[in-house]
Write a protein that holds these residues in place. Structure first.
Motif, PDB file in Angstrom:
ATOM      1  N   PRO A  38       0.723  -1.281   0.035  1.00 52.45           N
ATOM      2  CA  PRO A  38      -0.064  -0.091  -0.034  1.00 52.45           C
ATOM      3  C   PRO A  38       0.657   1.220   0.126  1.00 52.45           C
ATOM      4  O   PRO A  38       0.279   2.387  -0.295  1.00 52.45           O
ATOM      5  CB  PRO A  38      -0.879   0.090   0.945  1.00 52.45           C
ATOM      6  N   ASP A  39       1.969   1.388   0.445  1.00 50.33           N
ATOM      7  CA  ASP A  39       2.812   2.491   0.468  1.00 50.33           C
ATOM      8  C   ASP A  39       3.609   2.435  -0.941  1.00 50.33           C
ATOM      9  O   ASP A  39       4.426   1.467  -1.207  1.00 50.33           O
ATOM     10  CB  ASP A  39       3.802   2.476   1.922  1.00 50.33           C
ATOM     11  N   LEU A  40       3.450   3.723  -1.331  1.00 52.00           N
ATOM     12  CA  LEU A  40       3.990   3.699  -2.714  1.00 52.00           C
ATOM     13  C   LEU A  40       5.593   3.829  -2.801  1.00 52.00           C
ATOM     14  O   LEU A  40       6.187   3.159  -3.462  1.00 52.00           O
ATOM     15  CB  LEU A  40       3.412   4.985  -3.508  1.00 52.00           C
ATOM     16  N   ALA A  41       6.184   4.470  -1.843  1.00 55.63           N
ATOM     17  CA  ALA A  41       7.821   4.319  -1.979  1.00 55.63           C
ATOM     18  C   ALA A  41       8.057   3.138  -1.584  1.00 55.63           C
ATOM     19  O   ALA A  41       9.183   2.621  -2.393  1.00 55.63           O
ATOM     20  CB  ALA A  41       8.099   5.600  -0.614  1.00 55.63           C
ATOM     21  N   ARG A  42       7.541   2.590  -0.792  1.00 53.32           N
ATOM     22  CA  ARG A  42       7.962   1.064  -0.478  1.00 53.32           C
ATOM     23  C   ARG A  42       7.651   0.156  -1.562  1.00 53.32           C
ATOM     24  O   ARG A  42       8.592  -0.623  -2.148  1.00 53.32           O
ATOM     25  CB  ARG A  42       7.160   0.408   0.774  1.00 53.32           C
ATOM     26  N   ARG A  43       6.635   0.510  -2.317  1.00 58.27           N
ATOM     27  CA  ARG A  43       6.347  -0.438  -3.379  1.00 58.27           C
ATOM     28  C   ARG A  43       7.374  -0.067  -4.757  1.00 58.27           C
ATOM     29  O   ARG A  43       7.636  -1.221  -5.276  1.00 58.27           O
ATOM     30  CB  ARG A  43       4.864  -0.075  -4.125  1.00 58.27           C
ATOM     31  N   LEU A  44       7.837   1.206  -4.783  1.00 53.25           N
ATOM     32  CA  LEU A  44       8.692   1.446  -5.638  1.00 53.25           C
ATOM     33  C   LEU A  44      10.318   0.955  -5.617  1.00 53.25           C
ATOM     34  O   LEU A  44      10.895   0.570  -6.113  1.00 53.25           O
ATOM     35  CB  LEU A  44       8.847   3.032  -6.027  1.00 53.25           C
ATOM     36  N   LYS A  89      -3.807   4.923  -8.185  1.00 53.20           N
ATOM     37  CA  LYS A  89      -4.835   4.769  -7.199  1.00 53.20           C
ATOM     38  C   LYS A  89      -4.724   4.797  -5.761  1.00 53.20           C
ATOM     39  O   LYS A  89      -5.579   4.926  -4.948  1.00 53.20           O
ATOM     40  CB  LYS A  89      -5.468   3.326  -7.264  1.00 53.20           C
ATOM     41  N   THR A  90      -3.350   4.953  -5.448  1.00 55.99           N
ATOM     42  CA  THR A  90      -2.622   4.817  -4.080  1.00 55.99           C
ATOM     43  C   THR A  90      -3.210   6.429  -3.656  1.00 55.99           C
ATOM     44  O   THR A  90      -3.048   6.798  -2.341  1.00 55.99           O
ATOM     45  CB  THR A  90      -1.599   4.467  -3.761  1.00 55.99           C
ATOM     46  N   GLY A  91      -3.377   7.416  -4.479  1.00 53.25           N
ATOM     47  CA  GLY A  91      -3.372   8.752  -4.161  1.00 53.25           C
ATOM     48  C   GLY A  91      -2.000   9.366  -3.738  1.00 53.25           C
ATOM     49  O   GLY A  91      -2.019  10.521  -3.205  1.00 53.25           O
ATOM     50  N   GLN A  92      -0.810   8.740  -3.942  1.00 57.82           N
ATOM     51  CA  GLN A  92       0.440   9.121  -3.363  1.00 57.82           C
ATOM     52  C   GLN A  92       1.324   9.623  -4.663  1.00 57.82           C
ATOM     53  O   GLN A  92       2.422  10.122  -4.387  1.00 57.82           O
ATOM     54  CB  GLN A  92       1.267   7.951  -2.690  1.00 57.82           C
ATOM     55  N   LEU A  93       0.721   9.484  -5.896  1.00 59.36           N
ATOM     56  CA  LEU A  93       1.683  10.082  -6.977  1.00 59.36           C
ATOM     57  C   LEU A  93       1.920  11.453  -7.102  1.00 59.36           C
ATOM     58  O   LEU A  93       0.735  12.352  -6.657  1.00 59.36           O
ATOM     59  CB  LEU A  93       1.037   9.853  -8.356  1.00 59.36           C
TER      60      LEU A  93
END
Length: 214
Positions: free
Chosen positions: A98-104, A159-163
């Motif tokens: 769910p955390d975009l930074a971690r996903r990247l 979709k995460t709203g974190q972009l």
């Protein structure tokens, strides 16, 4: 009742033997394409490397263009299982973060591992694309597949709203960053370790794509 079981067993054994033969052929073809070049590699050389006859190659694959396509499928996935790359378990785990930074970060580490496997073949196909129509077609297909895969990742990032950027820009940037060129230049040519490259790529993606916490 035993005869149908035996026929089923024999059929399964033949299928597995055929699959193993195809694996050996594709492994030999991959190495030849990378080492000698796609255009210079012949069906006879692929057969010799695999320890089979040219007739076996033609019976299983028809032509060299089909072999190249199958080699790519196995190389990108890491095996011959019929599973779309972004539906594989490792990619699914990344997509579920769910955390975009971690996903990247996870994606950068996965891409780096994959780049070591696929980039030599990509470079071989690029080198042949100017003179071999089948290589040019395969190179275009590689780009289309990667663009589609990065589209999935960009859409889910949005979709995460974190972009920090529009979805389309995220899509284009991730596609541009993942063709293997950067990995080859920094790791192969400049001597970076895979770990250093993955860390740099993750930091670059996060800085460019993730909205800072307010």
């Amino acid at each position: 009742m035993s005869k149908p079981v035996k026929r089923s067993y024999d059929s399964s054994r033949r299928k597995e033997q055929a699959r193993q033969t195809q694996r050996v052929v594709l492994r030999g073809a991959h190495d030849l394409f990378v080492e000698r070049g796609y255009g210079r590699t012949t069906i006879a050389e692929i057969a010799a490397a695999a320890g089979v006859s040219p007739e076996t190659i033609y019976a299983n694959f028809k032509n060299k263009a089909t072999i190249l396509h199958r080699v790519w499928d196995v190389t990108i996935g890491g095996d011959d299982e019929d599973v779309v790359f972004h539906e594989r378990a490792e990619i699914q785990a990344i997509r579920a973060e769910p955390d975009l930074a971690r996903r990247l970060e996870l994606h950068a580490a996965m891409f780096t591992k994959t780049a070591r496997r696929i980039t030599p073949l990509v470079l071989a196909v690029q080198a042949a694309a100017g003179t071999e129509a089948s290589a040019a077609a395969m190179l275009a297909e590689m780009g289309r597949q990667r663009y589609a895969g990065m589209g999935v990742m960009a859409a889910e990032a949005a979709k995460t709203g974190q972009l920090a950027v529009p979805e389309e820009e995220c899509h284009d940037l991730m596609w541009a960053w993942t063709d293997g060129t950067l990995w080859h230049r920094l790791v192969v040519e400049r001597g970076w370790t895979d770990e250093r490259f993955a860390d740099w790529l993750a930091r670059t993606w996060i800085a460019a794509l993730v909205r800072p916490l307010s």
